[in-house]
Design an enzyme around this catalytic site. Structure first.
Site, PDB file in Angstrom:
ATOM      1  N   SER A 173       5.111   4.455 -20.981  1.00  0.00           N
ATOM      2  CA  SER A 173       6.634   4.697 -20.503  1.00  0.00           C
ATOM      3  C   SER A 173       7.359   3.796 -21.176  1.00  0.00           C
ATOM      4  O   SER A 173       7.196   2.575 -20.935  1.00  0.00           O
ATOM      5  CB  SER A 173       6.715   4.765 -18.929  1.00  0.00           C
ATOM      6  N   TYR A 221       5.234   0.719 -11.285  1.00  0.00           N
ATOM      7  CA  TYR A 221       5.189   1.632 -12.353  1.00  0.00           C
ATOM      8  C   TYR A 221       5.324   0.769 -13.606  1.00  0.00           C
ATOM      9  O   TYR A 221       4.887   1.014 -14.657  1.00  0.00           O
ATOM     10  CB  TYR A 221       6.350   2.625 -12.339  1.00  0.00           C
TER      11      TYR A 221
END
Length: 272
Positions: free
Chosen positions: A156, A168
């Site tokens: 990401s 994350y």
């Protein structure tokens, strides 16, 4: 298009996260599995939600492709082994492409570091990073025997930009390190390993988990995300990620390994 012109003709692809959460758009894993099949791959669609994986397979088969679904929770090494074994048994002992797509954030309780809790951090790390490590662990011996293979991991842009939630961001940074390590240690076997760093995407995981937070409507969530994208002021779609994955999985990328490819409309230009 004739079979010999298909980018993955004759290839076998194992796609983890090939289903998707419910929503009005398509998810990265489903789009990638479908595009791989359109380009000639025989696809094993693995997902924790077997019904979601089967829906992906049904779309592939309806279009004339070849695919099977398998239930696999990437937090379970036994499930990963079973998915790999199913792929090998079903399609002649080969795995030409491993696509690691599974990831979570808000739905698993992600938060800024001062607000995180240990259980959520562990769960997100297990799904986003440990699952990819274990998938590589069990697929690499097959690819080494073949002396060929392509692994694509979905990281990401959050790993390299100012993303507020700790689990994350750190887990996706770990994915980048994983790709670097596995690429360097397996190049001698003819195996290529690369990552894709999606930016703001209009996918069910990204949008649906934000609808209702602070009273936001779906339209408001989409508008707030669109405005942050430098290129055209609009989020990308799962098909943008799928097309990048197809490139990295195919022989078009035969001399490319260890890269971190942003698919983000320029968002990574705003690093912080």
């Amino acid at each position: 298009m004739t079979d010999e012109k298909l980018k993955l003709a004759g290839k076998v692809a194992l796609v983890f996260g090939a289903g998707q959460t419910p929503g009005e758009s398509v998810g990265n894993g489903r789009a990638t599995a479908v595009l791989f099949a359109r380009e000639g791959a025989r696809v094993v669609a693995a997902d924790r939600d077997l019904a979601a994986a089967q829906a992906t397979v049904e779309q592939i088969v309806k279009e004339g492709g070849h695919a099977i679904a398998v239930a696999a929770d990437v937090t379970s090494e036994a499930d990963i082994v079973r998915a790999v074994d199913t792929c090998v048994r079903q399609y002649g002992g080969r795995i030409d492409v491993l696509h690691n797509n599974v990831g979570v954030s808000l739905s698993a309780g992600d938060a800024p570091v001062t607000e995180t809790d240990a259980d959520s951090f562990e769960l997100i790390t297990n799904i986003n990073l440990r699952g990819m490590v274990l998938a590589c662990k069990h697929v690499l011996p097959i690819m080494r025997t073949q002396q060929s293979g392509a692994i694509v991991c979905i990281s990401s842009v959050a790993a390299i930009t100012n993303y507020p939630n700790i689990a994350y961001r750190t887990s996706k940074a770990g994915v980048n390190a994983l790709v670097n390590n596995v690429a360097a240690t397996n190049a001698e076997f003819g195996i290529r390993v690369n990552s894709i760093l999606p930016g703001l995407m209009n996918t069910p995981m990204a949008v649906e988990n934000r609808v209702g937070r602070g009273g936001a409507t779906r339209e408001e969530v989409i508008a707030a995300r669109d405005v942050k994208v430098p290129l055209g002021g609009k989020m990308g779609t799962a098909w943008d990620v799928a097309k990048a994955a197809l490139f990295l999985a195919s022989d078009d990328a035969a001399f490319i390994t260890g890269v971190e490819l942003p698919v983000d409309g320029g968002q990574s230009l705003m690093r912080g």
